[in-house]
Design a protein around this motif. Structure first.
Motif, PDB file in Angstrom:
ATOM      1  N   GLU A   1       5.285   0.200  -6.932  1.00 35.53           N
ATOM      2  CA  GLU A   1       4.452  -0.369  -7.991  1.00 35.53           C
ATOM      3  C   GLU A   1       4.034  -1.769  -7.575  1.00 35.53           C
ATOM      4  O   GLU A   1       4.824  -2.522  -6.974  1.00 35.53           O
ATOM      5  CB  GLU A   1       5.184  -0.422  -9.328  1.00 35.53           C
TER       6      GLU A   1
ATOM      7  N   THR B   1       4.471   7.712  -4.659  1.00 36.70           N
ATOM      8  CA  THR B   1       3.305   7.236  -3.918  1.00 36.70           C
ATOM      9  C   THR B   1       3.337   7.847  -2.528  1.00 36.70           C
ATOM     10  O   THR B   1       4.400   8.022  -1.935  1.00 36.70           O
ATOM     11  CB  THR B   1       3.327   5.702  -3.783  1.00 36.70           C
TER      12      THR B   1
ATOM     13  N   GLU C   1      -1.423   6.120   0.389  1.00 33.58           N
ATOM     14  CA  GLU C   1      -1.727   5.230  -0.735  1.00 33.58           C
ATOM     15  C   GLU C   1      -1.086   3.863  -0.539  1.00 33.58           C
ATOM     16  O   GLU C   1      -1.672   2.825  -0.890  1.00 33.58           O
ATOM     17  CB  GLU C   1      -1.238   5.865  -2.042  1.00 33.58           C
TER      18      GLU C   1
END
Length: 612
Positions: free
Chosen positions: A504, A523, A527
């Motif tokens: 995050e 993720t 990404e």
């Protein structure tokens, strides 16, 4: 895995009388129809065996019957080839004997008994007799073998009374078995290995692993040949991270070789060799003595047996007993000597030559074990040198990162001497501020890293943590650092769960927010790289991807160190098992004791690998 055999009373005899000319099978009766003890007499168990094969049967109470192919003849003295029914009844306890009315008298004289059995052999309901050339071998379990025992044939009348006749002295010759079926490891060693599974690359314990771990104890520790100390992996920026100037650069390994206790494993590996089949070493009796020797922790006791393979076992027992003067196990070998076990009935004609073979093989085994250890140590030292280089490079990068950020605060010095970074009274565009990242779902991750990016300075800082849940700037005593005032910044946290990545990214303003909360979400690697690309124009020391590559490598080194430490702990425990604390030698001379319990210290991903 390694069974313990309790058989002491060994009997080899033919159960039924055989004429030298032509056998006449007499009907063998366990008890008559009107026997008053018919309902309480020891119950029988019926075994069905193939007459064309060698067979070993074990009764419900431990009696062992061994039949060779051709052990039984029919009424015409022909070897039986059809299926055979074996009936076995065991009366080994006082209760069994009383309920069966198996009084132990012979011609009116009381006998000292060590157990009674009844067995019979029939084929298609017809009585068989034992082939005198291939007699039945019988072992009856007993707590302690008594010298001078004989086997008696029992006669039972219609009233259930017993008389025991025709005593045959029990032969005291040793009977060799397959050497590789014997347990030549300390009692409890195999179980200790099984308890520590998985270990190294094994999920479950097998005989090969257990043997190899025991033989590796030829070296007392895993450190005696280690040249390289393990590097310290607690890498931080110097100014904020190190709370003590005396923190070591590397983790010490105890390279001093402590004294070796216990039986030399190389000796055990030496005697487990095909050459020693059909010697006294390949007997249940030696197996029993070896377990006592493990507790005594003296290899020289084994030498008494290996160097005198042509002698009677009881003679060697007597020698051992005399050597163990005032030892708590001396009485055990005195009792062994009283059993009067002789030698192998048909000893190997080359037994004396085996002594030379033993000495030569022992030297070879020790050289092999030494070479194996040297090879492992060489690989360990090579990997440790590589890890030291990694640590040095990463610390250099952290130092450059710190220097870049400090320079960004205006430190251009033209003089040497003492320096002090303090709040002072002059207005500044930076200040000391606290900052914490709190991750809510840390329990699911193997490892987590937290970063703050000061975009106004293009500067990176990796936060510290004591619990992988709360991450802070500075150190444990002072959780604050110099940072730009009221500037945009980015908090980034990445966590790993096996092969999956979670992360995050949160934007915030310095000084305005001192605590950020993160909940990491799944993720992909792609990404992650995409979200961090905008920071890749920073200098190398301030690249998150570059830092992640380093912490990946450091993590792999941490796993290696954890595995090494785990193996050291397991081997320490196995050394304790192989040299029992209840032995007389260890009781009065122990200076080495493991108090640390074996713990699961590999709560890491098993096959971790670098991600970036």
């Amino acid at each position: 895995m390694y069974k313990k055999y309790l058989y002491r009373l060994v009997i080899i005899f033919s159960l039924f009388s055989i004429s030298q000319c032509k056998p006449h099978p007499e009907t063998v009766v366990k008890n008559h129809d009107k026997d008053p003890f018919k309902t309480t007499i020891a119950s029988s168990h019926i075994f069905h065996i193939n007459a064309k094969k060698d067979t070993v049967l074990i009764g419900q109470k431990g009696t062992v019957l061994v039949f060779q192919k051709g052990s039984f003849l029919d009424a015409n003295a022909n070897i039986v080839t059809d299926n055979i029914d074996i009936e076995l009844a065991e009366a080994l306890t006082l209760d069994d004997m009383l309920l069966s009315n198996l009084t132990t008298t012979s011609w009116g004289q009381f006998l000292e008994t060590d157990g009674m059995i009844y067995f019979n052999a029939t084929s298609e309901g017809k009585q068989l007799i034992v082939n005198s050339e291939k007699p039945v071998y019988i072992e009856i379990p007993t707590k302690e073998r008594k010298y001078g025992m004989s086997v008696y044939k029992g006669i039972r009348d219609k009233n259930g009374n017993m008389d025991w006749i025709n005593p045959i002295p029990i032969q005291n010759y040793l009977l060799p078995v397959d050497l590789f079926t014997l347990d030549f490891l300390p009692n409890g060693f195999a179980e200790a290995v099984e308890k520590e599974m998985p270990f190294r690359n094994y999920e479950t314990a097998n005989e090969k692993l257990i043997d190899s771990l025991y033989y590796s104890l030829y070296f007392e520790t895993g450190n005696e040949l280690i040249e390289e100390t393990l590097p310290n992996l607690d890498l931080k920026e110097t100014y904020y991270g190190n709370e003590s100037a005396s923190e070591p650069d590397s983790l010490p390994l105890d390279s001093k070789k402590p004294p070796i206790y216990g039986v030399d494993p190389a000796v055990i590996k030496t005697i487990k060799n095909e050459k020693f089949q059909n010697t006294l070493l390949a007997t249940r009796q030696f197996e029993e003595r070896l377990q006592k020797i493990f507790k005594i922790c003296r290899t020289d006791i084994i030498d008494i047996y290996t160097h005198n393979l042509d002698k009677n076992l009881w003679e060697l027992d007597s020698i051992v007993a005399s050597v163990l003067d005032d030892n708590i196990y001396q009485e055990d070998f005195e009792k062994f000597a009283l059993q009067k076990w002789a030698s192998i009935k048909e000893p190997n004609k080359n037994l004396k030559l085996l002594k030379r073979f033993y000495e030569k093989r022992l030297k070879t085994i020790k050289n092999q074990l030494t070479n194996q250890r040297n090879k492992a140590v060489k690989a360990f030292n090579k990997k440790t040198k590589e890890s030291k280089k990694l640590v040095k490079e990463y610390q250099k990068l952290l130092d450059k990162r710190e220097a870049y950020r400090m320079t960004g605060y205006g430190f251009e010095m033209t003089s040497t001497g003492w320096l002090n970074i303090d709040r002072g009274v002059i207005p500044k565009d930076w200040d000391y501020s606290p900052l914490e990242f709190i991750v809510s779902n840390t329990d699911t991750f193997d490892r987590i890293y937290a970063y703050v990016i000061y975009t106004s300075m293009k500067s990176l800082y990796r936060l510290n943590s004591a619990d992988s849940k709360t991450f802070y700037v500075g150190n444990e005593n002072r959780k604050e650092m110099i940072m730009p005032k009221a500037e945009k910044a980015i908090g980034f946290v990445v966590g790993y769960q096996n092969e999956q990545v979670f992360s995050e990214l949160i934007e915030f303003e310095t000084n305005a927010q001192s605590e950020l909360k993160f909940e990491l979400k799944k993720t992909s690697d792609k990404e992650i790289k995409k979200s961090l690309t905008r920071f890749e124009n920073y200098q190398t020391e301030n690249s998150i991807l570059e830092d992640l590559r380093y912490v990946d490598d450091v993590f792999m080194e941490k796993i290696r160190q954890d595995k090494w430490e785990h193996e050291r702990m397991v081997m320490a425990l196995l050394r304790e098992v192989s040299s029992p604390v209840d032995s007389s030698f260890m009781r009065y001379n122990r200076i080495y004791q493991i108090d640390m319990p074996i713990d699961t210290c590999l709560n890491k991903v098993k096959n971790a690998k670098p991600r970036f």
